[in-house]
Design an enzyme around this catalytic site. Structure first.
Site, short mmCIF file in Angstrom:
data_model
loop_
_atom_site.label_atom_id
_atom_site.label_comp_id
_atom_site.label_asym_id
_atom_site.label_seq_id
_atom_site.Cartn_x
_atom_site.Cartn_y
_atom_site.Cartn_z
N ASP A 404 0.82 -1.22 0.00
CA ASP A 404 0.00 0.00 0.00
C ASP A 404 0.85 1.27 0.00
OD1 ASP A 404 -2.19 -1.60 0.12
OD2 ASP A 404 -2.61 -1.27 2.24
P1 NAP Z 1 0.89 -4.00 3.13
O1 NAP Z 1 0.21 -3.03 2.22
O2 NAP Z 1 0.07 -4.63 4.18
O3 NAP Z 1 1.57 -5.12 2.19
C1 NAP Z 1 2.35 -6.11 2.74
C2 NAP Z 1 2.84 -7.01 1.61
O4 NAP Z 1 3.84 -7.85 2.16
C3 NAP Z 1 1.75 -7.90 1.03
O5 NAP Z 1 1.39 -7.48 -0.26
C4 NAP Z 1 2.37 -9.32 1.03
O6 NAP Z 1 2.33 -9.85 -0.29
C5 NAP Z 1 3.82 -9.06 1.45
N1 NAP Z 1 4.32 -10.09 2.38
C6 NAP Z 1 3.68 -10.65 3.42
N2 NAP Z 1 4.45 -11.56 4.00
C7 NAP Z 1 5.62 -11.59 3.33
C8 NAP Z 1 6.82 -12.32 3.47
N3 NAP Z 1 6.98 -13.25 4.42
N4 NAP Z 1 7.83 -12.10 2.58
C9 NAP Z 1 7.67 -11.18 1.60
N5 NAP Z 1 6.56 -10.46 1.42
C10 NAP Z 1 5.54 -10.65 2.29
O7 NAP Z 1 2.13 -3.31 3.85
P2 NAP Z 1 2.64 -1.80 3.82
O8 NAP Z 1 2.98 -1.38 2.44
O9 NAP Z 1 3.66 -1.73 4.90
O10 NAP Z 1 1.37 -0.94 4.22
C11 NAP Z 1 0.87 -0.91 5.52
C12 NAP Z 1 -0.65 -0.91 5.48
O11 NAP Z 1 -1.14 -1.24 6.77
C13 NAP Z 1 -1.23 0.45 5.13
O12 NAP Z 1 -2.41 0.28 4.38
C14 NAP Z 1 -1.53 1.04 6.51
O13 NAP Z 1 -2.53 2.04 6.47
C15 NAP Z 1 -2.00 -0.18 7.24
N6 NAP Z 1 -1.85 -0.12 8.71
C16 NAP Z 1 -0.79 0.51 9.25
C17 NAP Z 1 -0.67 0.58 10.61
C18 NAP Z 1 0.48 1.37 11.20
O14 NAP Z 1 0.31 1.95 12.27
N7 NAP Z 1 1.64 1.36 10.57
C19 NAP Z 1 -1.60 -0.06 11.45
C20 NAP Z 1 -2.68 -0.76 10.86
C21 NAP Z 1 -2.78 -0.77 9.47
P3 NAP Z 1 2.37 -11.46 -0.51
O15 NAP Z 1 1.22 -12.00 0.26
O16 NAP Z 1 2.25 -11.64 -1.98
O17 NAP Z 1 3.68 -11.93 0.02
#
Ligand code: NAP
Length: 481
Positions: A404
């Protein structure tokens, strides 16, 4: 010095430790000591409160301490770093219910002493206590059920998407008005039966409002709601402090309340949203559409895999490299391999940076914590606003399990559930290497056209093992030369 003076002096010491500890939490090198200092402050506050002569029976306090300590040890042992947001949500909820119970107990105490209407039972300054009792119950109730709902969403016990229905805002407003009416009746009614019925209604409605308040919030907005609930738990504790006349609880509650509000505003800014927009818009409920590229055009590309050997070849020639970590790095616990690869790249003559998005991962500062654990130098961590202007000059951007936070749809596709959230512009680097296991979506459940762009390559597999393979290639080269 009498006991009361000693208690108040100790409370001042504890409060000072909280404030200094909080200040130290603001910087990574001092954060651990800051945490410890605040914990010492809390220990002082606890011990001194137990010395207070108002405590007449230690039985339940001992039971509570034992259960709390055991739960604390279990959390420390078994809660994974990736489950921290759920844990924080749960702890906020416990804070809320504790304050609610204080308010409830105090209400019963006052009713038992004065058998007539609460309004006449509480003359002068005590009217203030009465108002605070009701505020404590309201805020505590909202925090408790709101946090449980947030916990269920984050733990994926239920869909993380916002739950929306027609007339939702009107229902919430009506519930709030009803709660106020029930509270007023409980205060002014002279009949004990009416007071009890009104108070019970007030209590139940406070709990229901917490549930309905969090219902329309979901997707990428969950971090904001968690920090808001954290702030509410502080305010509830502060109000409980006023009820029982405990100064250190008032100070600690204020600190949690205000720092929670500040964090909430920072998170809103990071997502480019206003607080009202986060709380009331039901953002993230739109269907996934992501198809536009950085300029808004439709991307019809395909995913182009790359091997660890070819990744090594690209990196070997690179002079400017940026790592963009995301939630996947936390899942695979790849931070140590990331640091190792960064060191090898530096030895190879490359300049290495780490781009940190404020909401990458699942909790504020998630990436900073993991990289600090792996001893990545703090100076190499660059905030999103500082790294974005440098992105066109990057030879390679290595996206480690981020999705994201690097999705260009957030800046171009108005229909996207994450539209408006600032991103790290990975797509502007000459080559983008994306480490992920397959085609899994990110937290907001939408596709990412970054992976389809002509300059993107997919290095499939668990990030830890793929990084290890690239590291081995570098080591083999070093051994051969
Ligand atoms: P993300 O959008 O959740 O994407 C994580 C990606 O990691 C997934 O597409 C997944 O694809 C990949 N993944 C998972 N396990 C893996 C592994 N073992 N090895 C390699 N890849 C792996 O993460 P982000 O870009 O960090 O974004 C964070 C999101 O969480 C935002 O939407 C944010 O608003 C939300 N959020 C943030 C917080 C905060 O406080 N930081 C709290 C709650 C929610 P695959 O499945 O294909 O591997």
């Amino acid at each position: 010095m009498n006991l009361a003076d000693f208690i108040n002096l100790s409370y001042i010491v504890a409060s000072i430790l909280f404030i200094i500890g909080l200040k130290m939490l603001g910087k990574q090198p001092t954060a651990r000591r800051g945490n410890l200092l605040s914990a010492v402050g809390m220990l002082i506050a606890l011990v001194v409160t137990l010395l207070d002569r108002q405590v007449v029976n230690f039985t339940w306090i001992t039971v509570g301490l034992a259960v709390g300590t055991l739960l604390g040890i279990a959390c420390h042992r078994y809660a994974k770093m990736t489950s921290m947001p759920e844990l924080v949500a749960l702890l906020n909820g416990f804070g809320g219910i504790a304050s609610l119970l204080v308010g409830w107990a105090e209400f019963i105490k006052i009713r038992n002493i004065h058998h007539h209407a609460l309004a006449t039972a509480l003359p002068g300054s005590e009217t203030f206590t009465g108002i605070v009792i009701f505020l404590t119950i309201l805020i505590g109730g909202i925090t408790f059920t709101g946090s449980l709902y947030a916990f269920a969403k984050l733990a994926e016990w239920m869909s993380g998407k916002p739950t929306l229905f027609r007339g939702q805002h009107q229902l919430n407003a009506a519930l709030f008005v009803l709660t106020c009416i029930a509270g007023a009746v409980a205060v002014f009614a002279s009949s004990p039966a009416v007071t009890l019925a009104a108070f019970t209604t007030y209590l139940v409605l406070s709990l229901v409002i917490g549930w309905t308040f969090v219902m329309p919030i979901g997707g990428g907005d969950m971090p904001v709601v968690i920090s808001l609930l954290n702030s509410l738990s502080g305010l509830a504790a502060c109000a409980a402090g006023f009820i029982i006349g405990n100064n250190v609880l008032i100070v600690a509650g204020c600190l949690v309340g205000t720092s929670g509000v500040i964090l909430t505003l920072i998170m809103c800014k990071a997502m480019n949203r206003t607080m009202t927009n986060v709380l009331f818009s039901g953002f993230g409920a739109a269907p996934a559409t992501a198809t536009a590229d950085a300029s808004g055009a439709i991307v019809q590309g395909e995913l182009k895999p790359i091997s660890a050997e070819d990744t090594f070849a690209v990196l070997e020639a690179a002079r400017q490299v940026v790592f963009i970590p995301g939630y996947g790095m936390a899942v695979s616990q790849a931070q140590h391999q990331v640091r190792e690869l960064a060191e090898l790249l530096e030895q190879n003559g490359a300049e290495v940076r780490f781009a940190i998005h404020p909401v990458a991962g699942r909790m504020p500062g998630h990436m900073n914590v993991l990289l600090a654990e792996a001893n990545v130098p703090y100076e190499q961590l660059v905030e999103m606003d500082a790294i974005n202007p440098l992105m066109p000059g990057m030879d390679v951007a290595i996206v480690i399990g981020a999705n994201d936070v690097v999705n260009p749809a957030a800046t171009t596709d108005r229909a996207s559930p994450i539209f408006g959230m600032p991103i790290i512009k990975a797509h502007e680097a000459r080559t983008v290497i994306c480490l992920k296991r397959g085609k899994g979506a990110g937290f907001s459940g939408i596709e990412n056209q970054l992976f389809l762009l002509p300059n993107s390559r997919m290095l499939y597999g668990d990030a830890k093992s793929t990084l290890q393979s690239v590291v081995s290639e570098f080591k083999a080269l070093a051994a051969a030369s």
